[in-house]
Structure formats: structure tokens, C-alpha cells
Design an enzyme around this catalytic site. Structure first.
Site, PDB file in Angstrom:
ATOM      1  N   HIS A   1       0.848  -1.203   0.000  1.00  0.00           N
ATOM      2  CA  HIS A   1       0.000   0.000   0.000  1.00  0.00           C
ATOM      3  C   HIS A   1       0.869   1.232   0.000  1.00  0.00           C
ATOM      4  O   HIS A   1       1.923   1.250   0.620  1.00  0.00           O
ATOM      5  CB  HIS A   1      -0.945   0.012   1.215  1.00  0.00           C
ATOM      6  CG  HIS A   1      -2.093   0.955   1.037  1.00  0.00           C
ATOM      7  ND1 HIS A   1      -2.008   2.285   1.334  1.00  0.00           N
ATOM      8  CD2 HIS A   1      -3.347   0.754   0.549  1.00  0.00           C
ATOM      9  CE1 HIS A   1      -3.166   2.871   1.051  1.00  0.00           C
ATOM     10  NE2 HIS A   1      -3.986   1.972   0.565  1.00  0.00           N
TER      11      HIS A   1
ATOM     12  N   GLU B   1      -7.854  -4.471  -1.156  1.00  0.00           N
ATOM     13  CA  GLU B   1      -8.390  -5.017  -2.402  1.00  0.00           C
ATOM     14  C   GLU B   1      -8.474  -6.536  -2.370  1.00  0.00           C
ATOM     15  O   GLU B   1      -9.348  -7.133  -2.994  1.00  0.00           O
ATOM     16  CB  GLU B   1      -7.524  -4.584  -3.600  1.00  0.00           C
ATOM     17  CG  GLU B   1      -7.371  -3.094  -3.762  1.00  0.00           C
ATOM     18  CD  GLU B   1      -8.687  -2.374  -4.039  1.00  0.00           C
ATOM     19  OE1 GLU B   1      -9.714  -3.046  -4.185  1.00  0.00           O
ATOM     20  OE2 GLU B   1      -8.679  -1.136  -4.098  1.00  0.00           O
TER      21      GLU B   1
HETATM   22  N1  COA Z   1       4.201  -7.417  -4.972  1.00  0.00           N
HETATM   23  C1  COA Z   1       5.547  -7.484  -5.094  1.00  0.00           C
HETATM   24  N2  COA Z   1       6.361  -6.482  -4.796  1.00  0.00           N
HETATM   25  C2  COA Z   1       5.819  -5.336  -4.382  1.00  0.00           C
HETATM   26  C3  COA Z   1       4.432  -5.193  -4.229  1.00  0.00           C
HETATM   27  C4  COA Z   1       3.612  -6.294  -4.526  1.00  0.00           C
HETATM   28  N3  COA Z   1       2.284  -6.230  -4.423  1.00  0.00           N
HETATM   29  N4  COA Z   1       4.167  -3.950  -3.801  1.00  0.00           N
HETATM   30  C5  COA Z   1       5.347  -3.315  -3.691  1.00  0.00           C
HETATM   31  N5  COA Z   1       6.352  -4.171  -4.043  1.00  0.00           N
HETATM   32  C6  COA Z   1       7.752  -3.898  -4.033  1.00  0.00           C
HETATM   33  C7  COA Z   1       8.193  -3.142  -5.275  1.00  0.00           C
HETATM   34  O1  COA Z   1       8.487  -3.989  -6.348  1.00  0.00           O
HETATM   35  C8  COA Z   1       9.421  -2.450  -4.764  1.00  0.00           C
HETATM   36  O2  COA Z   1      10.476  -3.374  -4.690  1.00  0.00           O
HETATM   37  P1  COA Z   1      11.960  -2.965  -5.154  1.00  0.00           P
HETATM   38  O3  COA Z   1      12.361  -1.841  -4.231  1.00  0.00           O
HETATM   39  O4  COA Z   1      12.751  -4.219  -4.966  1.00  0.00           O
HETATM   40  O5  COA Z   1      11.831  -2.509  -6.567  1.00  0.00           O
HETATM   41  C9  COA Z   1       9.036  -2.081  -3.322  1.00  0.00           C
HETATM   42  O6  COA Z   1       8.064  -3.041  -2.938  1.00  0.00           O
HETATM   43  C10 COA Z   1       8.452  -0.693  -3.182  1.00  0.00           C
HETATM   44  O7  COA Z   1       7.507  -0.475  -4.222  1.00  0.00           O
HETATM   45  P2  COA Z   1       6.775   0.911  -4.426  1.00  0.00           P
HETATM   46  O8  COA Z   1       6.365   1.078  -5.850  1.00  0.00           O
HETATM   47  O9  COA Z   1       7.570   2.016  -3.822  1.00  0.00           O
HETATM   48  O10 COA Z   1       5.512   0.704  -3.551  1.00  0.00           O
HETATM   49  P3  COA Z   1       4.320   1.700  -3.475  1.00  0.00           P
HETATM   50  O11 COA Z   1       4.059   1.931  -2.054  1.00  0.00           O
HETATM   51  O12 COA Z   1       4.517   2.868  -4.304  1.00  0.00           O
HETATM   52  O13 COA Z   1       3.167   0.851  -4.152  1.00  0.00           O
HETATM   53  C11 COA Z   1       1.165  -0.243  -4.535  1.00  0.00           C
HETATM   54  C12 COA Z   1       1.948   0.659  -3.579  1.00  0.00           C
HETATM   55  C13 COA Z   1      -0.213  -0.533  -3.931  1.00  0.00           C
HETATM   56  C14 COA Z   1       1.003   0.463  -5.885  1.00  0.00           C
HETATM   57  C15 COA Z   1       1.936  -1.563  -4.716  1.00  0.00           C
HETATM   58  O14 COA Z   1       2.130  -2.178  -3.473  1.00  0.00           O
HETATM   59  C16 COA Z   1       1.263  -2.503  -5.701  1.00  0.00           C
HETATM   60  O15 COA Z   1       1.454  -2.368  -6.921  1.00  0.00           O
HETATM   61  N6  COA Z   1       0.492  -3.517  -5.194  1.00  0.00           N
HETATM   62  C17 COA Z   1      -0.184  -4.456  -6.068  1.00  0.00           C
HETATM   63  C18 COA Z   1      -1.459  -3.875  -6.655  1.00  0.00           C
HETATM   64  C19 COA Z   1      -2.561  -3.714  -5.613  1.00  0.00           C
HETATM   65  O16 COA Z   1      -2.788  -4.567  -4.764  1.00  0.00           O
HETATM   66  N7  COA Z   1      -3.262  -2.570  -5.704  1.00  0.00           N
HETATM   67  C20 COA Z   1      -4.328  -2.226  -4.769  1.00  0.00           C
HETATM   68  C21 COA Z   1      -3.859  -1.233  -3.759  1.00  0.00           C
HETATM   69  S1  COA Z   1      -5.046  -0.866  -2.526  1.00  0.00           S
END
Ligand code: COA
Length: 378
Positions: free
Chosen positions: A261, A316
Site C-alpha cells: 500500500h 483489495e
Molecule cells: N508485490 C511485489 N512487490 C511489491 C508489491 C507487490 N504487491 N508492492 C510493492 N512491491 C515492491 C516493489 O516492487 C518495490 O520493490 P523494489 O524496491 O525491490 O523494486 C518495493 O516493494 C516498493 O515499491 P513501491 O512502488 O515504492 O511501492 P508503493 O508503495 O509505491 O506501491 C502499490 C503501492 C499498492 C502500488 C503496490 O504495493 C502494488 O502495486 N500492489 C499491487 C497492486 C494492488 O494490490 N493494488 C491495490 C492497492 S489498494
């Protein structure tokens, strides 16, 4: 002669640009507070976990208190919503054929647009009542079924499921949907709530404001996410494939749907509340048991492969399980989200109307300047 003093007035200082408005406080609200660092969602003085046993109508009463023209209690809201659902169903009946080429959320947008600002019932009640009526009628039409008339005597969640399926739903399903609606009712100044407040600040009216909120929710970066969680469960297929499927996905650099998240760094309190609702729906060895096995394996593999980043189950994941278990088609999920979030949109619109002022930020001009001397020079 030009009045120079008017043009020489100092421009308002614009210190910095914040493209996504991150870190900008754009409203003061009594409605809800998202504390990502502590993993808390506070709704009008209550932690979300404490609202998990409340009905959706009780949460509406909490959100609308002191903001709506009449302060209604839970029971009065239940009755008013029942009457308003009956009104909304007349609108759906006359316009449903016009929705045939639209996606469910576009169809909902069309039907909400037919609600005039001069409707007799208070707008905030009609707006909340209309979404389940329209969503159920749209889903049934896409399955070649006639709409089911609302039952004004039922609570909103029970009637939503009855209008969807054509038969009364069991108490476990009604409770799970009620909990879902409560869980997503409000969530700070998210994109759709902000959109609704901007429109409300122009005094455009409640329906125009909440339709703007729905348009923002329609985007995949906001309200369109739970479907991919079910796609992932379908793709994994069976228990023996869980670990290799997840490992392959991570090795390909993919993200596991339903985990992580942007704001909640420790836990997503909405996920915890929905987890409780899901466990009450457990079907022996069925989909939910399988999903829980996927969740456990996903958390283990994420902790292993991404040790520096706490990645927890997000809202989600459980939304997908709850809405699928109570029988909503996957393409209706955004509309069901809107059915809950309409509570927050209406409360924010009422609050904006009462306490806010026209929302009008500035932009920093980075385009070319006209050539030659200014018309004002000399
Ligand atoms: N699966 C695998 N790795 C994940 C991940 C996931 N669901 N969510 C984050 N990561 C990893 C990223 O690959 C990154 O790794 P790295 O540093 O080795 O490249 C690290 O965690 C940080 O990612 P970042 O993009 O900074 O996280 P964020 O806080 O910006 O992203 C989301 C938040 C929700 C966009 C992200 O967690 C995601 O894409 N989740 C899956 C989609 C989802 O469930 N969406 C609904 C959200 S309510």
C-alpha cells in the site's frame, strides 16, 4: 488610462509545485483521518475497527451528523433510504435500455445523471439509495434479467443483495456486504472525494458533485483494482501451484495483486476488518480457503524476497473475496465500491457546502512568453 496599482500588486507567493498535491493540505474535515504510519483510519472519532459491527445506516448517521439539514438517527435513515430506493427504481426503469453499450460504471454514471437537483427527497439520501438500485438493475440487465423492485422495509445491504439476486440473501452475506459498505464509506481526501469537493465548492449541486466523484473512482488507479486479485487466484488454480506461481511472478518482476500500500506502511485497517467479514463466509475447502492459502504463501514469499519493505495484505484482496462470495459479478465491483463511498462523498459535499470556499489552486506557467515588449510597458 490604465490603473497601474492594480497591475503592480504583488502576485501571491507560490513556493513550490506539488504535481500530485502530495503533502498539500487542501481541506479541513471532521469526517475521517488516514494515518498511514500508524495503520489507523479514524472516522469521526472512531477507529474503523470499532465501526465494524455498525450498520451502514448507523455510519451514515455518524457522517451526516450536524452537516445534513435534518439530523436523522439510524432507524430514520433506514426508512428514508427505503423510500428513496423506490423513487430511484422508477428512474432506472425508464433509462436502462440506454445503458446497453456501456460498462457497468458508465451505466451507473448515466443513471445518476438523470437525478435532477429538484428531487423531493433530500439529495444526500437519494444519492446513497440510488447506487444499489442502479447497480443491481445494470448487473441483471447484462445477464438478460428484469430489474427487481426495491423492498423499502429492508436495510440497504439486504435489499442490495435481494435486488441483485431476485431472492433474499442469507444473514452472513448481508452482514458481510454491510461490513464492506462501512469499511469503504470514507477515506480522507482521496482522489474521488477531492473531485467531489472541488465541484461542490462551485455550488454546482450535490448530484453533479458526487457524479464527479464517481468519474474519478472509475480510473484503475483508484476504484478499479479488485478484479485482478480474482484473476490471480484463477491463474494459480490449485493449491500445489501456489508457491511456484508466486515465485515465478516475482522472478518476472511482477507485483502480487492485493499486497502492499502507498500510504499504509504497517497494516491496512480496512483489510483487517474485511478479513473478519471473509472468515464468516468460509466455505469448506472452497474459494475462501484457497484464497487464505494464497495469502499466507504470498506474505511468506514477500517477506523472503523483499525483506526491506513491509508488504501486507491490502483492502483489495479482501474486497475481491467478499464481493465475489456474496455474488457480485466482477465487472460490478467498482459500482459496489461507489455504493459505500457515496456515504463519504455526500458527507464531504455537505461539509464543503457548509464550511468551505471555492477551491481554486494556481498553476506555474512553464510555457513560452510572448515576444516583444509587454503591452503594459511604457
Ligand atoms: N508485490 C511485489 N512487490 C511489491 C508489491 C507487490 N504487491 N508492492 C510493492 N512491491 C515492491 C516493489 O516492487 C518495490 O520493490 P523494489 O524496491 O525491490 O523494486 C518495493 O516493494 C516498493 O515499491 P513501491 O512502488 O515504492 O511501492 P508503493 O508503495 O509505491 O506501491 C502499490 C503501492 C499498492 C502500488 C503496490 O504495493 C502494488 O502495486 N500492489 C499491487 C497492486 C494492488 O494490490 N493494488 C491495490 C492497492 S489498494
Amino acid at each position: 488610462m490604465i490603473n497601474q496599482s492594480k497591475f503592480n500588486a504583488p502576485a501571491l507567493a507560490v513556493e513550490h509545485t506539488s504535481p500530485g498535491l502530495e503533502g498539500v493540505i487542501a481541506a479541513e474535515t471532521v469526517l475521517s483521518h488516514v494515518d498511514g504510519a500508524a495503520g489507523r483510519l479514524i472516522v469521526r472519532g472512531h477507529d474503523l475497527e470499532d465501526l465494524a459491527d455498525w450498520s451502514f445506516e448507523a455510519v451514515l448517521s455518524l457522517l451526516w451528523r450536524d452537516l445534513a439539514p435534518d439530523a436523522l438517527d439510524e432507524e430514520s435513515i433506514r426508512s428514508a433510504l427505503g423510500r428513496a430506493r423506490v423513487n430511484a427504481s422508477a428512474v432506472a426503469a425508464s433509462l436502462l435500455t440506454a445503458t446497453d453499450k456501456l460498462s457497468p460504471v458508465e451505466a451507473l454514471r448515466l443513471l445518476l445523471s438523470a437525478l435532477a437537483d429538484r428531487e423531493e427527497l433530500p439529495h444526500h439520501i437519494l444519492a446513497v439509495a440510488a447506487v444499489p438500485v442502479f447497480t443491481a438493475a445494470i448487473a441483471r440487465r447484462r445477464a438478460d434479467k428484469a430489474p427487481v423492485e426495491p423492498d423499502a422495509a429492508l436495510g440497504q445491504a439486504a435489499d442490495f443483495l435481494r435486488m441483485l439476486h431476485g431472492v433474499p440473501a442469507g444473514p452472513n452475506h448481508v452482514k458481510a456486504l454491510d461490513t464492506y459498505l462501512v469499511t469503504v464509506a470514507d477515506h480522507g481526501l482521496n482522489a474521488s472525494t477531492f473531485a467531489a469537493r472541488v465541484i461542490a465548492s462551485t455550488k454546482a449541486g450535490l448530484f453533479s458533485s458526487v457524479i464527479g466523484g464517481l468519474c474519478a473512482l472509475k480510473g484503475p488507479l483508484h476504484g478499479g483494482a479488485p478484479g485482478p486479485v480474482l484473476d490471480m487466484l484463477d491463474a494459480i488454480g490449485e493449491e500445489s501451484r501456489i508457491r511456484p506461481w508466486l515465485a515465478d511472478a516475482l522472478a518476472r518482476g511482477e507485483r502480487l495483486m492485493g499486497f502492499g500500500h502507498r500510504i499504509y506502511r504497517v497494516r491496512d485497517p480496512r483489510a483487517d476488518v474485511l478479513k473478519g467479514a471473509v472468515s464468516a463466509l468460509r466455505d469448506k475447502g472452497g474459494r475462501i480457503g484457497f484464497a487464505e492459502a494464497v495469502e499466507a504463501e504470498a506474505l511468506a514469499i514477500l517477506a523472503e524476497k523483499k525483506p526491506l519493505r513491509p508488504l501486507q495484505t491490502n483492502v483489495e484482496f479482501y474486497t475481491a473475496l467478499v464481493l465475489e462470495a456474496v455474488g457480485f459479478p466482477r465487472d460490478s465491483f467498482t459500482n459496489v465500491f461507489a455504493a459505500g463511498r457515496m456515504a463519504g462523498w455526500t458527507a464531504h459535499v455537505l461539509e464543503q457546502d457548509k464550511t468551505g470556499r471555492l477551491i481554486r489552486p494556481q498553476s506555474r506557467y512553464i510555457g513560452p512568453m510572448p515576444e516583444g515588449p509587454s503591452a503594459l510597458a511604457g
